[in-house]
Write a protein that holds these residues in place. Structure first.
Motif, PDB file in Angstrom:
ATOM      1  N   THR A 159       0.829  -1.204   0.000  1.00  0.00           N
ATOM      2  CA  THR A 159       0.000   0.000   0.000  1.00  0.00           C
ATOM      3  C   THR A 159       0.867   1.260   0.000  1.00  0.00           C
ATOM      4  O   THR A 159       0.587   2.223  -0.717  1.00  0.00           O
ATOM      5  CB  THR A 159      -0.935   0.007   1.230  1.00  0.00           C
ATOM      6  OG1 THR A 159      -1.707  -1.181   1.224  1.00  0.00           O
ATOM      7  CG2 THR A 159      -1.846   1.213   1.215  1.00  0.00           C
ATOM      8  N   LYS A 173       3.946   1.460  -1.128  1.00  0.00           N
ATOM      9  CA  LYS A 173       4.611   1.563  -2.429  1.00  0.00           C
ATOM     10  C   LYS A 173       3.667   2.154  -3.471  1.00  0.00           C
ATOM     11  O   LYS A 173       4.077   2.964  -4.305  1.00  0.00           O
ATOM     12  CB  LYS A 173       5.102   0.195  -2.885  1.00  0.00           C
ATOM     13  CG  LYS A 173       5.930   0.274  -4.146  1.00  0.00           C
ATOM     14  CD  LYS A 173       6.575  -1.036  -4.474  1.00  0.00           C
ATOM     15  CE  LYS A 173       7.399  -0.883  -5.738  1.00  0.00           C
ATOM     16  NZ  LYS A 173       8.080  -2.111  -6.095  1.00  0.00           N
ATOM     17  N   LYS A 174       2.393   1.770  -3.414  1.00  0.00           N
ATOM     18  CA  LYS A 174       1.405   2.330  -4.333  1.00  0.00           C
ATOM     19  C   LYS A 174       1.278   3.836  -4.124  1.00  0.00           C
ATOM     20  O   LYS A 174       1.223   4.608  -5.083  1.00  0.00           O
ATOM     21  CB  LYS A 174       0.056   1.653  -4.128  1.00  0.00           C
ATOM     22  CG  LYS A 174      -1.027   2.171  -5.034  1.00  0.00           C
ATOM     23  CD  LYS A 174      -2.350   1.489  -4.763  1.00  0.00           C
ATOM     24  CE  LYS A 174      -3.428   2.093  -5.642  1.00  0.00           C
ATOM     25  NZ  LYS A 174      -4.751   1.576  -5.291  1.00  0.00           N
ATOM     26  N   LYS A 175       1.261   4.257  -2.854  1.00  0.00           N
ATOM     27  CA  LYS A 175       1.170   5.683  -2.540  1.00  0.00           C
ATOM     28  C   LYS A 175       2.409   6.423  -3.051  1.00  0.00           C
ATOM     29  O   LYS A 175       2.299   7.511  -3.605  1.00  0.00           O
ATOM     30  CB  LYS A 175       1.035   5.865  -1.030  1.00  0.00           C
ATOM     31  CG  LYS A 175       0.905   7.291  -0.591  1.00  0.00           C
ATOM     32  CD  LYS A 175       0.739   7.382   0.916  1.00  0.00           C
ATOM     33  CE  LYS A 175       0.692   8.810   1.377  1.00  0.00           C
ATOM     34  NZ  LYS A 175       0.598   8.911   2.836  1.00  0.00           N
ATOM     35  N   TYR A 176       3.590   5.822  -2.864  1.00  0.00           N
ATOM     36  CA  TYR A 176       4.825   6.424  -3.366  1.00  0.00           C
ATOM     37  C   TYR A 176       4.767   6.573  -4.879  1.00  0.00           C
ATOM     38  O   TYR A 176       5.167   7.588  -5.437  1.00  0.00           O
ATOM     39  CB  TYR A 176       6.016   5.557  -2.980  1.00  0.00           C
ATOM     40  CG  TYR A 176       6.696   5.946  -1.682  1.00  0.00           C
ATOM     41  CD1 TYR A 176       8.072   6.138  -1.644  1.00  0.00           C
ATOM     42  CD2 TYR A 176       5.997   6.103  -0.501  1.00  0.00           C
ATOM     43  CE1 TYR A 176       8.713   6.478  -0.477  1.00  0.00           C
ATOM     44  CE2 TYR A 176       6.613   6.443   0.670  1.00  0.00           C
ATOM     45  CZ  TYR A 176       7.983   6.633   0.682  1.00  0.00           C
ATOM     46  OH  TYR A 176       8.610   6.977   1.844  1.00  0.00           O
ATOM     47  N   ARG A 177       4.282   5.525  -5.561  1.00  0.00           N
ATOM     48  CA  ARG A 177       4.234   5.545  -7.022  1.00  0.00           C
ATOM     49  C   ARG A 177       3.235   6.612  -7.520  1.00  0.00           C
ATOM     50  O   ARG A 177       3.520   7.338  -8.467  1.00  0.00           O
ATOM     51  CB  ARG A 177       3.849   4.172  -7.553  1.00  0.00           C
ATOM     52  CG  ARG A 177       3.924   4.096  -9.060  1.00  0.00           C
ATOM     53  CD  ARG A 177       3.735   2.688  -9.574  1.00  0.00           C
ATOM     54  NE  ARG A 177       4.914   1.899  -9.249  1.00  0.00           N
ATOM     55  CZ  ARG A 177       4.888   0.691  -8.708  1.00  0.00           C
ATOM     56  NH1 ARG A 177       3.743   0.114  -8.444  1.00  0.00           N
ATOM     57  NH2 ARG A 177       5.994   0.037  -8.445  1.00  0.00           N
ATOM     58  N   GLU A 178       2.061   6.692  -6.869  1.00  0.00           N
ATOM     59  CA  GLU A 178       1.040   7.661  -7.283  1.00  0.00           C
ATOM     60  C   GLU A 178       1.510   9.098  -7.104  1.00  0.00           C
ATOM     61  O   GLU A 178       1.146   9.979  -7.880  1.00  0.00           O
ATOM     62  CB  GLU A 178      -0.241   7.436  -6.497  1.00  0.00           C
ATOM     63  CG  GLU A 178      -1.010   6.205  -6.900  1.00  0.00           C
ATOM     64  CD  GLU A 178      -2.174   5.905  -5.998  1.00  0.00           C
ATOM     65  OE1 GLU A 178      -2.300   6.552  -4.936  1.00  0.00           O
ATOM     66  OE2 GLU A 178      -2.974   5.030  -6.360  1.00  0.00           O
ATOM     67  N   ASN A 179       2.315   9.348  -6.066  1.00  0.00           N
ATOM     68  CA  ASN A 179       2.776  10.707  -5.796  1.00  0.00           C
ATOM     69  C   ASN A 179       4.109  11.030  -6.476  1.00  0.00           C
ATOM     70  O   ASN A 179       4.640  12.120  -6.298  1.00  0.00           O
ATOM     71  CB  ASN A 179       2.892  10.935  -4.283  1.00  0.00           C
ATOM     72  CG  ASN A 179       1.552  10.945  -3.611  1.00  0.00           C
ATOM     73  OD1 ASN A 179       0.562  11.402  -4.185  1.00  0.00           O
ATOM     74  ND2 ASN A 179       1.468  10.438  -2.399  1.00  0.00           N
ATOM     75  N   GLY A 180       4.665  10.071  -7.209  1.00  0.00           N
ATOM     76  CA  GLY A 180       5.913  10.307  -7.928  1.00  0.00           C
ATOM     77  C   GLY A 180       7.134  10.376  -7.040  1.00  0.00           C
ATOM     78  O   GLY A 180       8.100  11.044  -7.359  1.00  0.00           O
ATOM     79  N   TRP A 181       7.072   9.683  -5.898  1.00  0.00           N
ATOM     80  CA  TRP A 181       8.190   9.728  -4.949  1.00  0.00           C
ATOM     81  C   TRP A 181       9.228   8.632  -5.192  1.00  0.00           C
ATOM     82  O   TRP A 181      10.254   8.590  -4.540  1.00  0.00           O
ATOM     83  CB  TRP A 181       7.681   9.594  -3.511  1.00  0.00           C
ATOM     84  CG  TRP A 181       6.824  10.741  -3.064  1.00  0.00           C
ATOM     85  CD1 TRP A 181       6.810  11.996  -3.569  1.00  0.00           C
ATOM     86  CD2 TRP A 181       5.850  10.729  -2.022  1.00  0.00           C
ATOM     87  NE1 TRP A 181       5.896  12.764  -2.914  1.00  0.00           N
ATOM     88  CE2 TRP A 181       5.277  12.010  -1.950  1.00  0.00           C
ATOM     89  CE3 TRP A 181       5.393   9.750  -1.156  1.00  0.00           C
ATOM     90  CZ2 TRP A 181       4.309  12.338  -1.038  1.00  0.00           C
ATOM     91  CZ3 TRP A 181       4.421  10.077  -0.231  1.00  0.00           C
ATOM     92  CH2 TRP A 181       3.880  11.367  -0.186  1.00  0.00           C
TER      93      TRP A 181
END
Length: 61
Positions: A50, A52-60
């Motif tokens: 979860t 990692k998904k948040k990191y990917r969505e925010n471009g981090w």
């Protein structure tokens, strides 16, 4: 802005520890600790995916 990925290393170490706990519980024949270890492994990995998904969505990443 890139964020630190050290949290993923920490989560991997925690899951590794829970796998070790599971193997000790298996050797002892303790069903309770085996179930607890499996639940903690699933919860930790779920949190990691979860995050990692948040990191990917925010471009981090």
């Amino acid at each position: 802005m890139k964020k630190s990925k050290a949290i993923f290393v920490l989560l991997a170490l925690i899951v590794t520890f829970f796998l070790l706990v599971f193997s000790f519980a298996l050797a002892e024949g303790s069903i309770l600790f085996m179930l607890l270890a499996v639940l903690l492994i699933v919860a930790t990995m779920g949190f990691g995916f979860t995050l990692k998904k948040k990191y990917r969505e925010n471009g981090w990443l």
